[in-house]
Enzyme design. Structure first.
Site, mmCIF file in Angstrom:
data_model
loop_
_atom_site.group_PDB
_atom_site.id
_atom_site.type_symbol
_atom_site.label_atom_id
_atom_site.label_comp_id
_atom_site.label_asym_id
_atom_site.label_seq_id
_atom_site.Cartn_x
_atom_site.Cartn_y
_atom_site.Cartn_z
ATOM 1 N N THR A 1 -0.981 -77.200 23.669
ATOM 2 C CA THR A 1 -2.415 -77.276 23.174
ATOM 3 C C THR A 1 -3.123 -75.940 22.851
ATOM 4 O OG1 THR A 1 -3.246 -77.603 25.632
ATOM 5 C CG2 THR A 1 -2.827 -79.567 24.422
ATOM 6 N N ARG B 1 -2.452 -81.570 28.548
ATOM 7 C CA ARG B 1 -3.409 -82.687 29.067
ATOM 8 C C ARG B 1 -4.781 -82.855 28.011
ATOM 9 N NH1 ARG B 1 -4.565 -78.897 34.193
ATOM 10 N NH2 ARG B 1 -4.381 -77.705 32.310
ATOM 11 N N ASP C 1 -0.132 -84.776 32.413
ATOM 12 C CA ASP C 1 -0.126 -83.659 33.544
ATOM 13 C C ASP C 1 1.513 -83.422 34.004
ATOM 14 O OD1 ASP C 1 -0.517 -81.729 35.535
ATOM 15 O OD2 ASP C 1 -2.437 -82.512 36.029
ATOM 16 N N TYR D 1 1.768 -66.037 41.606
ATOM 17 C CA TYR D 1 2.283 -66.107 40.259
ATOM 18 C C TYR D 1 3.718 -65.417 40.021
ATOM 19 C CZ TYR D 1 2.371 -66.037 35.170
ATOM 20 O OH TYR D 1 2.773 -65.911 33.808
ATOM 21 N N PRO E 1 7.374 -62.207 28.384
ATOM 22 C CA PRO E 1 6.541 -61.625 27.755
ATOM 23 C C PRO E 1 5.788 -60.881 28.921
ATOM 24 C CG PRO E 1 6.190 -63.999 27.199
ATOM 25 C CD PRO E 1 6.977 -63.865 28.357
HETATM 26 P P1 NDP Z 1 -2.456 -70.855 27.642
HETATM 27 O O1 NDP Z 1 -3.348 -70.939 28.650
HETATM 28 O O2 NDP Z 1 -2.974 -70.505 26.312
HETATM 29 O O3 NDP Z 1 -1.335 -72.141 27.523
HETATM 30 C C1 NDP Z 1 -0.902 -72.746 28.340
HETATM 31 C C2 NDP Z 1 -0.372 -74.094 28.185
HETATM 32 O O4 NDP Z 1 0.012 -74.848 29.250
HETATM 33 C C3 NDP Z 1 -1.752 -75.091 27.638
HETATM 34 O O5 NDP Z 1 -1.120 -75.822 26.548
HETATM 35 C C4 NDP Z 1 -1.800 -75.946 28.592
HETATM 36 O O6 NDP Z 1 -2.351 -77.110 28.281
HETATM 37 C C5 NDP Z 1 -0.636 -76.079 29.370
HETATM 38 N N1 NDP Z 1 -0.650 -76.524 30.725
HETATM 39 C C6 NDP Z 1 -0.907 -75.763 31.793
HETATM 40 N N2 NDP Z 1 -1.391 -76.630 33.008
HETATM 41 C C7 NDP Z 1 -0.695 -77.698 32.664
HETATM 42 C C8 NDP Z 1 -0.477 -79.167 33.232
HETATM 43 N N3 NDP Z 1 -0.761 -79.365 34.707
HETATM 44 N N4 NDP Z 1 -0.004 -80.164 32.466
HETATM 45 C C9 NDP Z 1 0.557 -79.974 31.254
HETATM 46 N N5 NDP Z 1 0.174 -78.893 30.554
HETATM 47 C C10 NDP Z 1 -0.314 -77.696 31.335
HETATM 48 O O7 NDP Z 1 -1.551 -69.683 28.158
HETATM 49 P P2 NDP Z 1 -0.175 -69.067 27.410
HETATM 50 O O8 NDP Z 1 -0.123 -69.752 26.023
HETATM 51 O O9 NDP Z 1 -0.231 -67.500 27.564
HETATM 52 O O10 NDP Z 1 0.836 -69.616 28.424
HETATM 53 C C11 NDP Z 1 2.112 -70.234 28.129
HETATM 54 C C12 NDP Z 1 3.324 -69.790 29.206
HETATM 55 O O11 NDP Z 1 3.471 -68.326 28.645
HETATM 56 C C13 NDP Z 1 2.911 -69.904 30.515
HETATM 57 O O12 NDP Z 1 3.860 -70.409 31.060
HETATM 58 C C14 NDP Z 1 2.389 -68.535 31.001
HETATM 59 O O13 NDP Z 1 2.822 -68.241 32.444
HETATM 60 C C15 NDP Z 1 3.579 -67.700 30.055
HETATM 61 N N6 NDP Z 1 3.133 -66.383 29.900
HETATM 62 C C16 NDP Z 1 2.066 -65.912 29.544
HETATM 63 C C17 NDP Z 1 1.585 -64.630 29.093
HETATM 64 C C18 NDP Z 1 0.512 -64.232 28.746
HETATM 65 O O14 NDP Z 1 0.234 -62.811 28.967
HETATM 66 N N7 NDP Z 1 -0.420 -64.773 28.045
HETATM 67 C C19 NDP Z 1 2.860 -63.657 29.460
HETATM 68 C C20 NDP Z 1 3.840 -64.133 29.988
HETATM 69 C C21 NDP Z 1 4.047 -65.319 30.204
HETATM 70 P P3 NDP Z 1 -3.478 -78.193 28.830
HETATM 71 O O15 NDP Z 1 -4.644 -77.314 29.520
HETATM 72 O O16 NDP Z 1 -4.003 -78.821 27.680
HETATM 73 O O17 NDP Z 1 -3.094 -78.963 29.845
HETATM 74 C C1 8X3 Z 2 1.653 -63.134 32.148
HETATM 75 C C2 8X3 Z 2 1.728 -61.646 32.196
HETATM 76 O O1 8X3 Z 2 1.375 -59.531 33.702
HETATM 77 O O2 8X3 Z 2 -0.356 -61.216 33.634
HETATM 78 O O3 8X3 Z 2 2.671 -63.701 32.916
HETATM 79 O O4 8X3 Z 2 1.574 -61.564 34.695
HETATM 80 S S1 8X3 Z 2 1.124 -60.953 33.464
#
Ligand code: NDP
Ligand code: 8X3
Length: 252
Positions: free
Chosen positions: A11, A34, A60, A153, A183
């Site tokens: 999403t 969600r 969820d 985390y 990343p």
């Molecule tokens: P966003 O917040 O933009 O996206 C997170 C996604 O996870 C949303 O689509 C959200 O959907 C979904 N999500 C969260 N909780 C739930 C739940 N309980 N049930 C179903 N879906 C869930 O963040 P990112 O795109 O950055 O994150 C994606 C992944 O990348 C994560 O695993 C994050 O840890 C990882 N990551 C991110 C980094 C960054 O700097 N952004 C760096 C390294 C890793 P909804 O809320 O609709 O449920």
């Molecule tokens: C997301 C990147 O550096 O905030 O996983 O943990 S950091």
């Protein structure tokens, strides 16, 4: 026949970008999250503008029963997943271990570790039966090092690193590829979700060029489109301005 990719957390951010890029590369797509309204809009865009099939599943991922029910509501042809992208995840809070909120820890552990396992437990047996498939877990620089105030985390993403390695071993005999993309800083909704504050969110990405969700989607597409004998085990990808979890070359 088109391959089927299931992307959790589509999403926003990395998951949404990944759904688009895989659709553009001829996958039929299952998107989850969600927020039903966002799933609906993205599904319409993928079907009408990109021209492949898309099936939205709203649930969820912390809830095992909801996850199973959602998956089993798919028509049987859609259950033959070729590519599972375990992306749904979050950080909640930025606190030292003695000040963190238990509810934040529960949310991170339940989503990033248990949720990833719930969906994998449903999809992996199908891949085993098919003797083919590919699982890409979204780890993080937080799974490679620990940093101040990010302990829990970082713990969840270290777990993703271990789960990826173990899954690759367990599924090796069935010809299933398992890898991760880890990343550094990507500008998505991640920091807004973590900090719940627009100003604090802005500060995270100020003074340098962060990665964009598309940069990660690109890496996922690269992994997914290697020849059958090639499995990319891990892509650790940082903004040029980032050298370690908390070391950034920021301009004024
Ligand atoms: P966003 O917040 O933009 O996206 C997170 C996604 O996870 C949303 O689509 C959200 O959907 C979904 N999500 C969260 N909780 C739930 C739940 N309980 N049930 C179903 N879906 C869930 O963040 P990112 O795109 O950055 O994150 C994606 C992944 O990348 C994560 O695993 C994050 O840890 C990882 N990551 C991110 C980094 C960054 O700097 N952004 C760096 C390294 C890793 P909804 O809320 O609709 O449920
Ligand atoms: C997301 C990147 O550096 O905030 O996983 O943990 S950091």
């Amino acid at each position: 026949m088109k391959k089927i990719a299931l992307i959790t957390g589509a999403t926003s951010g990395i998951g949404e970008a990944t759904a688009r890029i895989l659709a553009q590369n001829n996958y039929n797509i299952i998107i989850t999250g969600r927020r039903d309204d966002r799933l609906g809009k993205l599904a319409v865009e993928i079907i009408e503008k990109i021209g492949v099939d898309c099936y939205p599943l709203c649930f969820d991922i912390r809830n095992q029963e909801e996850t199973e029910d959602a998956f089993h509501s798919l028509p049987s042809a859609w259950q033959n997943i070729d590519l599972l992208v375990n992306n749904a995840g979050l950080a909640a809070g930025l606190n030292s271990i003695h000040e963190g909120a238990i509810t934040d820890w529960q949310q991170m552990i339940d989503t990033n570790i248990k949720g990833l396992l719930y969906i994998t437990k449903i999809v992996a047996p199908i891949m085993v039966k098919n003797k083919s498939g590919h699982i890409i877990n979204i780890g993080s620089i937080a799974g490679k090092e620990a940093y101040a105030n990010g302990t829990v985390y970082c713990g969840t993403k270290h777990a993703v690193e271990a789960l990826t390695k173990g899954m690759r071993i367990d599924l090796n005999a069935y010809g299933i590829k398992v890898g991760s993309v880890c990343p550094g800083a990507v500008e998505t909704e991640f920091s807004m979700v973590r900090l719940k504050d627009a100003k604090a969110n802005e500060k995270v990405y100020a003074g340098f060029e962060p990665l964009a969700a598309n940069d990660i989607a690109d890496a996922i597409l690269f992994m997914a489109t290697r020849p059958a004998h090639v499995n990319i085990a891990d892509i650790f990808i940082l903004p040029t301005a980032q050298a370690a979890a908390t070391i950034f070359n920021k301009h004024e």
